[in-house]
Design an enzyme around this catalytic site. Structure first.
Site, mmCIF file in Angstrom:
data_model
loop_
_atom_site.group_PDB
_atom_site.id
_atom_site.type_symbol
_atom_site.label_atom_id
_atom_site.label_comp_id
_atom_site.label_asym_id
_atom_site.label_seq_id
_atom_site.Cartn_x
_atom_site.Cartn_y
_atom_site.Cartn_z
ATOM 1 N N GLU A 412 -26.127 9.704 28.923
ATOM 2 C CA GLU A 412 -27.342 9.158 29.200
ATOM 3 C C GLU A 412 -27.286 7.437 29.522
ATOM 4 O O GLU A 412 -27.932 6.660 29.351
ATOM 5 C CB GLU A 412 -28.389 9.211 28.028
ATOM 6 C CG GLU A 412 -28.848 10.972 27.828
ATOM 7 C CD GLU A 412 -30.009 10.968 27.198
ATOM 8 O OE1 GLU A 412 -30.590 9.878 26.606
ATOM 9 O OE2 GLU A 412 -30.610 12.097 26.935
ATOM 10 N N TYR A 464 -35.388 18.076 27.938
ATOM 11 C CA TYR A 464 -36.174 18.004 27.006
ATOM 12 C C TYR A 464 -37.575 18.659 27.398
ATOM 13 O O TYR A 464 -38.455 17.957 26.966
ATOM 14 C CB TYR A 464 -36.275 16.968 26.133
ATOM 15 C CG TYR A 464 -35.009 16.659 25.103
ATOM 16 C CD1 TYR A 464 -34.979 17.211 23.944
ATOM 17 C CD2 TYR A 464 -33.983 15.710 25.331
ATOM 18 C CE1 TYR A 464 -33.720 16.975 23.202
ATOM 19 C CE2 TYR A 464 -32.977 15.559 24.816
ATOM 20 C CZ TYR A 464 -32.823 16.154 23.502
ATOM 21 O OH TYR A 464 -31.829 16.010 22.702
ATOM 22 N N GLU A 500 -27.678 18.738 25.830
ATOM 23 C CA GLU A 500 -28.799 18.714 25.036
ATOM 24 C C GLU A 500 -30.262 19.343 25.302
ATOM 25 O O GLU A 500 -30.558 19.114 26.557
ATOM 26 C CB GLU A 500 -29.074 17.164 24.820
ATOM 27 C CG GLU A 500 -27.943 16.422 24.132
ATOM 28 C CD GLU A 500 -28.231 15.043 23.684
ATOM 29 O OE1 GLU A 500 -29.500 14.558 23.713
ATOM 30 O OE2 GLU A 500 -27.561 14.022 23.790
HETATM 31 C C1 BDP Z 1 -31.297 12.134 23.940
HETATM 32 C C2 BDP Z 1 -29.811 11.493 23.624
HETATM 33 C C3 BDP Z 1 -29.788 11.652 21.990
HETATM 34 C C4 BDP Z 1 -31.148 11.744 21.157
HETATM 35 C C5 BDP Z 1 -32.206 12.715 21.805
HETATM 36 C C6 BDP Z 1 -33.389 12.832 20.962
HETATM 37 O O1 BDP Z 1 -28.840 11.807 24.214
HETATM 38 O O2 BDP Z 1 -28.945 10.597 21.350
HETATM 39 O O3 BDP Z 1 -31.039 11.749 19.703
HETATM 40 O O4 BDP Z 1 -32.281 12.409 23.118
HETATM 41 O O5 BDP Z 1 -34.244 12.222 21.485
HETATM 42 O O6 BDP Z 1 -32.018 11.255 24.715
HETATM 43 O O7 BDP Z 1 -33.434 13.539 19.948
#
Ligand code: BDP
Length: 589
Positions: A412, A464, A500
């Site tokens: 990121e 996300y 992620e």
């Molecule tokens: C992402 C990051 C990570 C965060 C995660 C989150 O790479 O380090 O812990 O989001 O928001 O942006 O849980």
């Protein structure tokens, strides 16, 4: 740098244990000559390896990023008389100045890679030595990772404004001597580096290259793979040897069959073996072809997690019980891989992954780099130099591990703002250091805004849906993912690894329908992302964020921990872990 091993010619002595520490908020330690022995008054004991933050009990100690002086008195074994002696630190976070008997012998920047210093001329065998290390975790715009950024520059620098400790990223900036400290002895010449590369592998016939660096005067190097009856010797030229060799009857390394061969290296002088070293080595190839990631020519599908080195009290320190437990849980849940988010992990974890067939994406500590914070050419160049140095140390440490299938040069970072050729230059540099593995950055950009991914071999993306937007709307997941994934594919035509996705769930919080923060919501979100990703053939893997809950700074967006773990911080499964196990375990490879 070689992992410290005991061999016929090398001896080791661990310096792990309880060390003394004192804090130095006024930065008077140098003036007051703490390197001649830290003050008795106010000194505390601390376990090495381990983060200091959670071991101690005062708020200032917990939050500390400033100077801390560590001290240990130790003896060099009398039997080491006449041998070369080295002191090796597995990792000191973030910066270390090392003094032995009052003399500064080394400085090292970078919190997650090893460094060593030769003690032969300063430490007499048989006598007591004073080791003092000044450690700090003071971060800036030109350290990797960055810290203490001015939120006014915007972009990632404005994330978590007011976070305490002052970092804009989402994990706790643990500090301390995080990995083993070892003293070791060698003969007068030593094997300083060994690099093995599999150049080709077809039906059990492999072509390999070995490069061996030597420190000291010797004549030749002997390389052996006894199990495959391979033996070669070469005369040393300019302190190094490069040799290509073939292996027949090779059983390739894979998650199903993590076969490792013992590769023995011997250094000879005047007819005698003056140093020897042995490494377990898996023969395998990794390639990116079209929309696929191939291991030994076969398409790979990664199932697993982004992790953290994080545990109660231990913090980010090496904890062998946690290594054992985490490996067991990875297998229990049916995962085949993890990413070393967001920094290089302890070599013990990689050696374990090599033995047990777990695939690893190896990441540098370049998490959330702000390009907006380094718009001045001098600061941009300084950041680039730090980042390059850390890539070099990582590749030099880890390139022999079969489990590592790709280098992630950062997570990121601002790959969507104008930053010259910052990212392209680093990708090319990593490929120059290691031409056998794909290279990527993990991005969180919109496909249309992404500027650096043209240079990557595969694209790591963090997505996300139904968490940071569309709150509570699980039905938004499929369309949002379809848009992002096809957007990256259409534009870059490279395989995509979802590095992620996930949702926070407070263990024990339930609801009759999925509501954010409940275990039900986390489990259903994960299932929906996996279902949506499976419809895109160029998605080569899905890594849930995160394996376990982990410690973060103080911020209104978090309750002490990031709760996106499918296991709690003490490694108890949440509902999502059982859901994953039902999906993943039947295909475990
Ligand atoms: C992402 C990051 C990570 C965060 C995660 C989150 O790479 O380090 O812990 O989001 O928001 O942006 O849980």
């Amino acid at each position: 740098m070689l992992y410290p091993l005991e061999t016929a010619t090398r001896e080791l002595k661990s310096l792990d244990g309880l060390w003394r520490v004192c804090f130095d908020p006024e930065h008077q330690g140098l003036r007051e000559r703490y390197f001649d022995g830290i003050p008795r008054q106010g000194a505390l004991e601390i376990a090495v390896p381990g983060s200091l933050n959670e071991q101690l009990t005062q708020r200032e100690q917990y939050l500390n990023q400033d100077f801390v002086w560590y001290e240990l008195r130790f003896r060099v074994p009398a039997a080491w008389q006449g041998r070369r002696i080295f002191l090796r630190f597995g990792a000191v976070t973030y910066r270390a100045d090392v003094f032995v008997n009052g003399q500064q012998l080394a400085s090292h920047e970078g919190g997650y890679t090893p460094f060593e210093v030769e003690l032969t001329s300063v430490a007499q065998a048989g006598s007591e030595q004073l080791l003092v290390v000044r450690v700090d975790s003071l971060l800036s715009a030109t350290t990797v990772p960055q810290g203490g950024l001015d939120p006014k520059v915007g972009g990632v620098a404005a994330w978590r404004a007011g976070n305490n400790p002052d970092v804009h990223w989402d994990f706790f900036p643990f500090m301390g001597i995080h990995r083993p400290v070892v003293l070791y002895a060698t003969g007068s010449a030593r094997i300083a580096s060994v690099r093995l590369e599999t150049l080709a592998l077809h039906g059990g016939e492999a072509q390999l290259r070995a490069r061996i660096g030597v420190d000291g005067a010797a004549e030749r190097v002997r390389l052996r793979v006894p199990e495959l009856k391979m033996e070669q010797t070469r005369e040393l030229a300019g302190g190094a040897v490069e040799l290509d060799f073939a292996l027949s009857g090779v059983e390739p390394w894979s998650p199903r069959q993590p076969k490792l061969y013992e590769v023995e290296v011997q250094l000879e002088s005047a007819g005698a073996v003056v140093d020897d070293y042995a490494l377990p080595f898996g023969v395998r190839t990794v390639q990116v072809q079209g929309g696929k990631l191939l291991l030994n020519g076969e398409p790979l599908q990664l199932r697993g997690f982004g992790k953290h080195e994080d545990a109660p009290i231990v913090g980010r320190g090496l904890s062998l019980p946690h290594l054992v437990k985490d490996l067991g849980l990875l297998r229990w849940v049916g995962a085949n891989s993890f990413r070393t988010s967001h920094y290089p992990y302890a070599e013990e974890a990689l050696r374990q992954a090599d033995r047990h067939g777990i695939l690893v994406i190896d990441e540098t500590a370049a998490n959330t780099l702000s390009m907006r914070a380094v718009t001045e050419p001098a600061s941009r160049a300084a950041l680039l130099a730090t980042h390059r140095a850390q890539i070099q140390e990582l590749v030099e440490r880890d390139a022999n591990y079969a489990c590592i299938i790709a280098w992630s040069l950062g997570n990121e970072c601002e790959t969507d703002v104008e930053s010259g050729d910052y990212f392209g230059e680093l990708v090319r540099y990593a490929k120059q250091l290691d031409a056998t593995r794909p290279v990527l950055f993990v991005v969180n950009t919109e496909p249309a805004a992404e500027r650096a991914a043209h240079d990557f071999d595969l694209i790591g993306v963090n997505l996300y849906p139904a968490w940071y937007g569309d709150c509570g709307k699980l039905e938004a997941i499929a369309p949002s993912l379809d848009r992002a994934l096809s957007g990256f594919w259409e534009r870059f035509k490279k395989p995509i690894l979802i590095c992620e996705f996930g949702a926070d769930a407070v263990a024990g919080m339930h609801s009759e329908y999925p509501l954010m923060w409940s275990e039900e919501y986390q489990a259903e979100l994960i299932e929906r992302v996996l279902d949506a990703a499976a419809r895109h053939p160029y998605v080569v893997g899905t890594h849930v964020w995160n394996f376990a809950d982990f410690k973060v700074g103080q911020h209104p967006g978090r309750v002490m921990l990031n709760h996106k773990g499918v296991f709690t911080r003490d490694r108890t499964p949440k509902m999502a872990a059982h859901v994953l196990r039902r999906r993943w375990l039947p295909n475990r490879s």
